[in-house]
Write a protein that holds these residues in place. Structure first.
Motif: not given
Length: 75
Positions: A57-64
């Motif tokens: 799964a891919l999770w946003s660390v920066d860029g929301k």
């Protein structure tokens, strides 16, 4: 002290599949329209940073906010 590199790879991902780590109300969006105009005129200057967990799964660390603008533009 040795600092270990934790960057495992660079690559393209489907931004629509990135999930948010932060709750929607984590921080106010103050530059939405400016960011929208910039993305239309200039594209991305910085990549989205994501974390891939053990289940892929891919999770946003920066860029929301950038992803929110992209969703708006896509609609």
């Amino acid at each position: 002290m040795k600092i270990e590199n934790k960057i495992l790879k660079f690559g393209k991902v489907e931004w629509q599949k990135i999930q948010d780590l932060q709750p929607d109300d984590a921080k106010p969006i103050f530059n939405y329209e400016h960011l929208k105009k910039s993305l239309i005129n200039n594209g991305f200057a910085n990549p989205l940073f994501v974390w891939e967990d053990e289940k892929k799964a891919l999770w946003s660390v920066d860029g929301k906010t950038r992803r929110e603008v992209l969703r708006d533009l896509q609609n």
